[in-house]
Scaffold this active site. Structure first.
Site, PDB file in Angstrom:
ATOM      1  N   CYS A 136       6.280 -63.494  42.293  1.00 12.48           N
ATOM      2  CA  CYS A 136       7.404 -63.291  43.481  1.00 12.48           C
ATOM      3  C   CYS A 136       8.478 -62.837  42.642  1.00 12.48           C
ATOM      4  O   CYS A 136       8.665 -62.634  41.328  1.00 12.48           O
ATOM      5  CB  CYS A 136       7.855 -64.703  43.915  1.00 12.48           C
ATOM      6  SG  CYS A 136       8.528 -65.862  42.730  1.00 12.48           S
TER       7      CYS A 136
ATOM      8  N   CYS B 249      10.122 -64.393  39.415  1.00 12.30           N
ATOM      9  CA  CYS B 249       9.488 -63.870  38.197  1.00 12.30           C
ATOM     10  C   CYS B 249      10.196 -62.783  37.747  1.00 12.30           C
ATOM     11  O   CYS B 249      10.424 -62.695  36.470  1.00 12.30           O
ATOM     12  CB  CYS B 249       8.046 -63.645  38.549  1.00 12.30           C
ATOM     13  SG  CYS B 249       6.867 -65.168  39.186  1.00 12.30           S
TER      14      CYS B 249
ATOM     15  N   ASP C 258      19.491 -19.787  42.319  1.00 12.14           N
ATOM     16  CA  ASP C 258      19.760 -18.828  41.044  1.00 12.14           C
ATOM     17  C   ASP C 258      18.780 -17.656  41.089  1.00 12.14           C
ATOM     18  O   ASP C 258      17.632 -17.722  41.640  1.00 12.14           O
ATOM     19  CB  ASP C 258      19.556 -19.683  39.736  1.00 12.14           C
ATOM     20  CG  ASP C 258      19.659 -19.081  38.238  1.00 12.14           C
ATOM     21  OD1 ASP C 258      20.620 -18.223  38.422  1.00 12.14           O
ATOM     22  OD2 ASP C 258      18.989 -19.065  37.531  1.00 12.14           O
TER      23      ASP C 258
ATOM     24  N   ASP D  81      17.687 -23.446  37.119  1.00  9.11           N
ATOM     25  CA  ASP D  81      16.914 -23.843  36.007  1.00  9.11           C
ATOM     26  C   ASP D  81      17.280 -25.166  35.465  1.00  9.11           C
ATOM     27  O   ASP D  81      18.499 -25.451  35.546  1.00  9.11           O
ATOM     28  CB  ASP D  81      17.435 -23.046  35.083  1.00  9.11           C
ATOM     29  CG  ASP D  81      16.721 -23.172  33.630  1.00  9.11           C
ATOM     30  OD1 ASP D  81      17.199 -24.136  32.899  1.00  9.11           O
ATOM     31  OD2 ASP D  81      15.809 -22.096  32.921  1.00  9.11           O
TER      32      ASP D  81
ATOM     33  N   ASP E 216      21.332 -24.564  34.159  1.00 11.15           N
ATOM     34  CA  ASP E 216      21.948 -24.623  35.249  1.00 11.15           C
ATOM     35  C   ASP E 216      22.678 -26.016  35.666  1.00 11.15           C
ATOM     36  O   ASP E 216      22.825 -26.445  36.708  1.00 11.15           O
ATOM     37  CB  ASP E 216      21.338 -24.049  36.635  1.00 11.15           C
ATOM     38  CG  ASP E 216      21.147 -22.604  36.658  1.00 11.15           C
ATOM     39  OD1 ASP E 216      22.037 -21.894  35.994  1.00 11.15           O
ATOM     40  OD2 ASP E 216      20.131 -22.254  37.213  1.00 11.15           O
TER      41      ASP E 216
END
Length: 820
Positions: A106, A109, A515, A710, A714
């Site tokens: 549960c 835990c 890009d 990238d 970037d």
């Protein structure tokens, strides 16, 4: 003979055992020294709340705990840790382990384990995923050992192992089996109860004696008991846990409705008066369990993408230790491979690590890694990815990356990161559902009071109908199921979701910024044109240039050599590489130069002709070839457009979305790409700061920006955008912080991912609208007594099933057009 039950594990305390632990000021009996040690560890660490929060008992550690701790010392060995421990790449020197926990029953835990491990000196981060039972633990090796961490987990009654896909799959299979048995028992009980209920409903006045009707009731009660005691047990257990924690979950009204209807039916059976609704109770439980089973299946199916990737790693590999002198192979554990090792990969075998092909030609199936269904041709010099399947012929591969540094490991880590986060829209739906439940309980109380005056005989059934018919299960399922299915479908299509909000934000994006280099173009240099300026023709000039570049590793040299494949290259003497300028050599007594125009022009001081000036103005990379007599040729090189780029941009424009090109490249080259792809918005020669400012201006005007570029170069502009997509090439994948990663670098897969995201958002809205409309219609009908409990059960369960079924449609979405 026993004297009671163990407070920790619940088992009987043997006669003669007098062990106890002080918990919350009371002496609690325990059955053995193991349970006593565990309980004392829990109390000593300030975690006694565990006993108040838990709704299931842990496995008893018994006296074997010290032996377990001894065996855990093995986990400190570096060789043993290769397959599941990685060094964190942030310079801290910390280590991170991927573990799987057993004994989780549960949410309490999860809370106990995270709290317990977080308090250990040297442990810096703990993250446990309840859905997969997987844990990622980070620690400082100088302050604590992995064996101590695992021993701490064992001390509170759980077991941790190195993550293994097979073990995780077994846990999921066990969960499905238990859920299916509950559905089966509920369905079987429902059908049998209906056999006794239908005659009672169909019988006219005087056609059935009271004795026979009472016999039908007792039979229905007997058949309903297993459904209540077994199939509905999770509803009552979860509701009791929520009430003990002073919160109201979705199982509270369900448990109240089922419990009230069953209790009233039992009372009616015992007193032989009133009405019984055993059929409604069993039907409701069956339909609700069926809906939850489908939801669990969808969740595990999405999680199975990660599991399938993890299982791609082979256990063994064939290493050639004496290559090239000897070609005899030896079987080694794949985790023992090191960069530089040579491995033999036979047809039908999985490539054990990232590497480069040395010998052989074949095709590799990378479908699970990239979403690309067509096997990829592999030749000497080509890179191969660990986890790909070799299909046709044997390959000799030089290993370049192993273990956690491989592309496959990076993919799995990114997927796990997304799985541990909770999208904002899911949190919002959960908050609404929580408030809805409280309002529902208040409303049900009011309805019960009103009907107790209007018609006391109907008060209970109307109240039960209100509790059942308006349960917000559909509302709670509406968002997570749709997003889970969408995430799995996108991963199979080659678009990896690494952040929880990515699906929703990508679907809402209205401005896509690309890009250029490596995104709309391939990122690989190629020869675009040759301008001859001397006596040599194009072929001879190209052969001389390739000969000058034959030992170069520069992309320009590779492009020139690729353009000269199949040609005989002239022999050169005195080859000299001058970095930043070019290459010089002697050919037939002439001094040749290849490189920058000023470097080549210094040989002869001849001006460039007008045609050469025009070529230089195009904005591409131009290198010159010349000797003492003058200019010989100019070579124009550049990126080629990805073949699917035009289709991607056209699909975005057709959907009414704005597209922009944002690049640091020269304006002429950027304009050429924008013109070819029909992109109207363009900013060239932009610095990283200028790119970020450009996106910020778009956002200031209300744009929801998706940035595609990238993943490393970037990084600032990707972080600025609301949602970012990185091209997932090579080692950059491990360093990217983008929200999504295009594994295959095929823009068609991004188009399909956007299609899935937009359809997912549409289905999510459909689910939410249906949930609200259903409740708005059903609630007044139930309050006014027009909906009986069995009708409420069908309506509520059908509502949940409809939400799940609608979400599962995302797995079969095809087509190429992006929805508006």
């Amino acid at each position: 003979m026993t004297i009671g039950n163990c407070y920790h594990c619940g088992q009987a305390v043997p006669s003669g055992v007098e062990l106890a632990v002080n918990i919350d000021g009371e002496q609690r009996l325990v059955c053995c020294g193991g349970c006593q040690a565990v309980a004392q560890a829990i109390v000593a660490n300030g975690l006694a709340d565990y006993y108040r929060h838990r709704d299931a008992l842990p496995d008893a550690p018994r006296e074997a705990l010290p032996a377990i701790v001894d065996r855990l010392q093995l986990y400190d060995h570096a060789d043993f840790q290769k397959s599941f421990v990685r060094l964190v790449a942030d310079g801290s020197g910390e280590r991170e382990a991927a573990l799987i926990l057993e004994g989780i029953t549960c949410s309490a835990c999860i809370w106990l384990n995270e709290q317990h491990l977080s308090q250990l000196v040297g442990v810096t981060a703990v993250d446990i995923n309840y859905a997969t039972r997987r844990a990622r633990v980070r620690w400082d090796e100088q302050r604590i050992k992995l064996s101590a961490i695992l021993a701490a987990i064992a001390a509170i009654g759980y077991r941790a192992y190195p993550y293994d896909a097979a073990r995780s799959e077994e846990l999921a299979r066990t969960e499905r089996r238990k859920a299916l048995w509950r559905v089966f028992v509920a369905g079987f009980g429902m059908m049998q109860v209906m056999m006794y209920a239908v005659p009672v409903y169909l019988a006219g006045d005087g056609e059935m004696t009271r004795e026979v009707e009472q016999l039908m009731r007792w039979a229905s009660l007997a058949l309903t008991l297993p459904v209540i005691g077994y199939s509905a047990a999770p509803f009552f257990g979860n509701a009791w846990r929520d009430l003990r924690l002073h919160r109201v979950g979705m199982d509270v009204p369900v448990a109240l409705g089922i419990g009230a209807a069953f209790a009233a039916s039992v009372w009616a059976t015992l007193t032989a008066s009133g009405e019984v609704y055993f059929d409604s109770v069993t039907m409701f439980i069956f339909f609700l369990l069926s809906g939850r089973f489908l939801e669990m299946t969808a969740r595990q199916r999405a999680v199975s993408v990660t599991e399938s990737l993890a299982k791609l790693r082979p256990n063994m590999a064939t290493r050639l230790p004496g290559f090239p002198a000897r070609r005899e192979g030896e079987q080694v554990v794949a985790a023992d491979l090191q960069p530089g090792d040579i491995v033999l990969v036979r047809p039908g075998e999985t490539i054990p690590a990232d590497g480069q092909v040395l010998e052989g030609e074949s095709r590799a199936d990378e479908a699970l890694l990239t979403g690309e269904s067509v096997p990829v041709r592999k030749r000497p010099g080509d890179a191969v990815t660990g986890g790909a399947l070799n299909i046709e012929s044997p390959l000799l591969v030089e290993v370049t990356q192993v273990g956690e540094a491989t592309r496959l490991s990076a993919i799995v880590r990114l997927m796990e990161r997304a799985a541990t986060e909770k999208p904002r829209i899911v949190e919002l739906a959960d908050r609404i559902a929580g408030r809805f439940i409280v309002s529902l309980l208040v409303l049900a109380t009011v309805v019960a009071i009103v009907w107790s005056y209007v018609d006391p005989a109907q008060a209970l059934w109307v109240t039960v109908s209100v509790l059942v018919v308006t349960c917000p299960c559909a509302l709670s399922l509406a968002t997570p199921v749709a997003l889970t299915v969408a995430t799995g479908a996108m991963a199979r299509s080659g678009l990896l979701v690494t952040r929880s909000h990515a699906v929703e934000t990508l679907a809402r994006a209205n401005h896509f910024v690309f890009d250029k280099t490596g995104t709309l173009t391939s990122g690989r240099m190629r020869l675009l044109s040759v301008l001859t300026l001397g006596k040599l023709d194009r072929e001879a000039s190209l052969a001389l240039a390739a000969a000058l570049e034959q030992a170069s590793e520069h992309p320009i040299g590779a492009a020139l050599r690729e353009a000269s494949l199949g040609r005989d290259l002239p022999k050169l003497d005195s080859l000299i590489n001058e970095p930043g300028c070019g290459i010089s050599a002697i050919h037939d007594g002439r001094h040749l130069r290849l490189g920058r125009t000023d470097y080549v022009g210094a040989l002869h001081d001849e001006p460039l002709p007008e045609a050469a000036q025009i070529m230089l103005g195009l904005g591409d990379t131009v290198i010159a070839l010349g000797d003492e007599a003058g200019w010989m040729a100019l070579f124009r090189l550049g990126d080629e457009l990805r073949p699917e780029a035009a289709g991607m941009v056209a699909a975005l424009r057709q959907a009414g979305l704005r597209v922009a090109l944002l690049t640091g490249d020269a304006a002429p080259a950027a304009r050429r790409v924008a013109l070819a792809l029909r992109i109207d918005e363009l900013q060239a020669e932009a610095s990283p700061q200028a790119k970020q400012d450009y996106v910020r201006r778009l956002q200031a005007n209300g744009a929801i920006v998706a940035m595609i570029g990238d993943g490393v170069n970037d990084a600032p502009v990707l972080a600025q955008a609301q949602v970012s997509v990185a091209m997932g090439s090579g080692s950059q994948l491990a360093r990217t912080q983008a929200d999504l990663v295009l594994l295959s670098e095929n823009l068609d897969h991004l188009r399909r991912g956007l299609l899935l995201a937009r359809r997912a958002l549409r289905i999510l809205r459909q689910n939410l609208i249906w949930s609200f409309v259903y409740n708005l219609v059903a609630l007044p009908l139930a309050m006014t007594g027009f909906i009986t409990p069995w009708m409420a059960g069908i309506g509520m369960s059908a509502s949940s099933l409809l939400v799940v079924a609608n979400s599962l449609r995302l797995q079969k979405i095809g087509g190429r057009r992006i929805d508006c």
